[in-house]
Design a protein around this motif. Structure first.
Motif, PDB file in Angstrom:
ATOM      1  N   GLU A  66       1.733  13.210  -3.247  1.00  0.00           N
ATOM      2  CA  GLU A  66       1.914  12.337  -2.080  1.00  0.00           C
ATOM      3  C   GLU A  66       0.634  11.520  -1.858  1.00  0.00           C
ATOM      4  O   GLU A  66       0.696  10.324  -1.540  1.00  0.00           O
ATOM      5  N   ALA A  67      -0.522  12.171  -2.041  1.00  0.00           N
ATOM      6  CA  ALA A  67      -1.796  11.461  -1.898  1.00  0.00           C
ATOM      7  C   ALA A  67      -1.917  10.374  -2.967  1.00  0.00           C
ATOM      8  O   ALA A  67      -2.335   9.244  -2.673  1.00  0.00           O
ATOM      9  N   PHE A  68      -1.512  10.691  -4.209  1.00  0.00           N
ATOM     10  CA  PHE A  68      -1.519   9.665  -5.268  1.00  0.00           C
ATOM     11  C   PHE A  68      -0.640   8.476  -4.845  1.00  0.00           C
ATOM     12  O   PHE A  68      -1.020   7.319  -5.014  1.00  0.00           O
ATOM     13  N   ASP A  69       0.553   8.785  -4.296  1.00  0.00           N
ATOM     14  CA  ASP A  69       1.476   7.706  -3.916  1.00  0.00           C
ATOM     15  C   ASP A  69       0.899   6.856  -2.782  1.00  0.00           C
ATOM     16  O   ASP A  69       0.968   5.625  -2.812  1.00  0.00           O
ATOM     17  N   LYS A  70       0.286   7.523  -1.777  1.00  0.00           N
ATOM     18  CA  LYS A  70      -0.247   6.784  -0.631  1.00  0.00           C
ATOM     19  C   LYS A  70      -1.463   5.952  -1.030  1.00  0.00           C
ATOM     20  O   LYS A  70      -1.604   4.802  -0.617  1.00  0.00           O
ATOM     21  N   VAL A  71      -2.334   6.544  -1.855  1.00  0.00           N
ATOM     22  CA  VAL A  71      -3.541   5.824  -2.264  1.00  0.00           C
ATOM     23  C   VAL A  71      -3.176   4.638  -3.170  1.00  0.00           C
ATOM     24  O   VAL A  71      -3.757   3.555  -3.053  1.00  0.00           O
ATOM     25  N   ALA A  72      -2.178   4.835  -4.027  1.00  0.00           N
ATOM     26  CA  ALA A  72      -1.746   3.719  -4.885  1.00  0.00           C
ATOM     27  C   ALA A  72      -1.226   2.569  -4.023  1.00  0.00           C
ATOM     28  O   ALA A  72      -1.466   1.397  -4.314  1.00  0.00           O
ATOM     29  N   ARG A  73      -0.550   2.930  -2.946  1.00  0.00           N
ATOM     30  CA  ARG A  73      -0.040   1.877  -2.061  1.00  0.00           C
ATOM     31  C   ARG A  73      -1.209   1.161  -1.363  1.00  0.00           C
ATOM     32  O   ARG A  73      -1.231  -0.066  -1.283  1.00  0.00           O
ATOM     33  N   ILE A  74      -2.207   1.940  -0.892  1.00  0.00           N
ATOM     34  CA  ILE A  74      -3.373   1.338  -0.223  1.00  0.00           C
ATOM     35  C   ILE A  74      -4.115   0.411  -1.192  1.00  0.00           C
ATOM     36  O   ILE A  74      -4.592  -0.655  -0.823  1.00  0.00           O
ATOM     37  N   LEU A  75      -4.173   0.820  -2.477  1.00  0.00           N
ATOM     38  CA  LEU A  75      -4.891   0.016  -3.482  1.00  0.00           C
ATOM     39  C   LEU A  75      -4.000  -1.059  -4.112  1.00  0.00           C
ATOM     40  O   LEU A  75      -4.395  -1.740  -5.052  1.00  0.00           O
ATOM     41  N   GLU A  76      -2.765  -1.152  -3.598  1.00  0.00           N
ATOM     42  CA  GLU A  76      -1.803  -2.174  -4.044  1.00  0.00           C
ATOM     43  C   GLU A  76      -1.512  -2.050  -5.541  1.00  0.00           C
ATOM     44  O   GLU A  76      -1.565  -3.011  -6.298  1.00  0.00           O
ATOM     45  N   LEU A  77      -1.221  -0.792  -5.964  1.00  0.00           N
ATOM     46  CA  LEU A  77      -1.002  -0.551  -7.396  1.00  0.00           C
ATOM     47  C   LEU A  77       0.445  -0.225  -7.757  1.00  0.00           C
ATOM     48  O   LEU A  77       0.759  -0.088  -8.933  1.00  0.00           O
ATOM     49  N   GLY A  78       1.302  -0.073  -6.774  1.00  0.00           N
ATOM     50  CA  GLY A  78       2.715   0.171  -7.078  1.00  0.00           C
ATOM     51  C   GLY A  78       3.136   1.619  -6.958  1.00  0.00           C
ATOM     52  O   GLY A  78       2.364   2.495  -6.585  1.00  0.00           O
ATOM     53  N   TYR A  79       4.413   1.871  -7.308  1.00  0.00           N
ATOM     54  CA  TYR A  79       5.040   3.183  -7.143  1.00  0.00           C
ATOM     55  C   TYR A  79       5.729   3.586  -8.440  1.00  0.00           C
ATOM     56  O   TYR A  79       6.262   2.711  -9.120  1.00  0.00           O
ATOM     57  N   PRO A  80       5.767   4.859  -8.842  1.00  0.00           N
ATOM     58  CA  PRO A  80       5.073   5.992  -8.237  1.00  0.00           C
ATOM     59  C   PRO A  80       3.566   5.949  -8.478  1.00  0.00           C
ATOM     60  O   PRO A  80       3.100   5.453  -9.513  1.00  0.00           O
ATOM     61  N   GLY A  81       2.822   6.494  -7.518  1.00  0.00           N
ATOM     62  CA  GLY A  81       1.379   6.317  -7.495  1.00  0.00           C
ATOM     63  C   GLY A  81       0.611   6.950  -8.641  1.00  0.00           C
ATOM     64  O   GLY A  81      -0.336   6.356  -9.152  1.00  0.00           O
ATOM     65  N   GLY A  82       1.015   8.181  -9.047  1.00  0.00           N
ATOM     66  CA  GLY A  82       0.265   8.876 -10.099  1.00  0.00           C
ATOM     67  C   GLY A  82       0.198   8.068 -11.387  1.00  0.00           C
ATOM     68  O   GLY A  82      -0.903   7.718 -11.856  1.00  0.00           O
ATOM     69  N   PRO A  83       1.356   7.728 -11.967  1.00  0.00           N
ATOM     70  CA  PRO A  83       1.324   6.933 -13.198  1.00  0.00           C
ATOM     71  C   PRO A  83       0.680   5.563 -12.986  1.00  0.00           C
ATOM     72  O   PRO A  83      -0.007   5.054 -13.864  1.00  0.00           O
ATOM     73  N   ALA A  84       0.857   4.961 -11.786  1.00  0.00           N
ATOM     74  CA  ALA A  84       0.283   3.628 -11.512  1.00  0.00           C
ATOM     75  C   ALA A  84      -1.246   3.714 -11.535  1.00  0.00           C
ATOM     76  O   ALA A  84      -1.921   2.861 -12.130  1.00  0.00           O
TER      77      ALA A  84
END
Ligand code: KG4
Ligand code: ZN
Length: 353
Positions: A165-183
């Protein structure tokens, strides 16, 4: 024993046929990632509707891949936990199939599925008990001690966000897309070897504390990003540094806590499963730091393929085999029992399971 399994607890529908808990004859994941990338996360109603659309075509594709359903011994499906609408589609498809084919139905807990993903494509006795397993993904971040199959002691869990969930939220904050881990992993690929300038916090890091907390880390990332945006310096270089520092913190916390718990419990094996176990940096850290903590590399287990780390039906087929072998009373073999399955009645994986 050949088990046809379906998993539909969140945003992917998956079908698999698994023999004797280890041999994967076929496993297909029908991903909804592109659909949810538009909103930067899973909208439950959108996921459920896509499952309805996918259920029969994906089942038909599975049937074609394995040459029909005549040699199947049982049907298994994820009973929960998960998104209700998504679960109901998989459950009712599995119930119908079991009744239609006259086969027993085996309901599986999603986290138990993730745990037994480690046995896929391995010899049954390769992973020695007692063991400690970290199941870490978008919705859960739990540490279990297992003396044997189906003997679970929950020894730690996240007090707030799961690491995925942290990977997903941080990816969104960094504007990297979804799902956050692979992004985040993909984003960092181009910057491999760069030294990380920032040091982000490691929560609850004291030895003997087997719980986790990742929401403070996410808030810290948010603060860094806001500062950079205010200064007008939210550059690619800064985003890379934040992403790398974030991943470094998560990996170190997960791995060090897992080693600490494994040592404390005198474990013979140390296992990681769930979506975040697909993370290359985590695997590398675990393998390179094993010796320091008194473990051999051979005692560290990740699912054999990334496909088995993230949500998939093969892990449900594996868990169902061990249910059939060790807990036959859980097999549903009459129409009444099959029709009685409800995602709201899912059991707990813990000291009472
Ligand atoms: O197990 P999973 O497919 O679904 C749940 O049960 O939640 O895990 C999905 C989660 C997501 O949060 C995703 O960002 C994370 O696992 N994930 C990863 C990686 N692949 C998936 N996190 C870090 N690195 C990865 N390579
Ligand atoms: Zn999962």
């Amino acid at each position: 024993m050949r088990i046809l399994a379906v998993e539909s607890s969140c945003d992917d529908m998956s079908w698999a046929v698994v023999k004797d808990g280890t041999d994967v004859e076929s496993c297909h994941v029908f991903s909804q990632a592109d659909l949810h990338a538009v909103t930067g996360g899973v909208v439950p109603e959108v996921a459920a509707r896509e499952h309805v659309r996918q259920a029969i075509p994906s089942l038909r594709a599975m049937g074609e891949a394995i040459g029909g359903f005549q040699n199947i011994d049982a049907i298994a499906m994820t009973q929960g936990p998960g998104l209700l609408g998504s679960l109901i589609v998989g459950i009712s498809t599995a119930q119908t199939l079991a009744l239609f084919l006259g086969k027993p139905l085996i309901p599986v807990h999603h986290i138990e599925g993730h745990i037994y993903a480690n046995w896929l494509e391995r010899d049954k006795d390769e992973i020695k008990f007692p063991l400690v397993v970290l199941t870490v993904s978008g919705g859960h971040n739990d540490l279990y001690y297992m003396k044997d199959f189906f003997s679970y002691e929950l020894i730690g869990h996240s007090l707030d966000d799961a690491a995925g969930e942290a990977f997903d939220k941080v990816a969104r904050i960094l504007e990297l897309g979804y799902p956050g881990g692979p992004a985040i992993e993909k984003f960092l690929k181009e910057s491999e070897g760069l030294s990380i300038r920032r040091h982000l916090p490691r929560a609850l890091k004291q030895k003997g504390n087997h719980h986790f907390s990742f929401s403070g880390l996410k808030s810290d990332v948010k603060r860094h990003v806001q500062l950079l945006k205010d200064e007008g310096t939210f550059t690619v270089e800064e985003r890379i540094d934040i992403a790398a520092a974030f991943q470094e913190s998560v990996v170190e916390v997960l791995a060090e806590k897992l080693f600490d718990a494994a040592k404390y419990m005198n474990a013979q094996s140390v296992c990681v499963s769930g979506g975040v176990s697909a993370n290359n940096a985590l695997k590398e850290y675990m393998l390179t730091h094993a010796h320091k903590h008194g473990f051999q590399e051979e005692q560290i287990f990740f699912p054999m393929k990334k496909l088995y780390s993230t949500d998939n039906a093969a892990m449900i087929g594996a868990a169902a085999y061990y249910v059939a072998e060790r807990k036959p009373e859980k097999i549903l073999d009459t129409p009444e029992k099959i029709m009685g399955v409800s995602p709201l009645l899912v059991y707990t994986v813990g000291n009472d399971a």
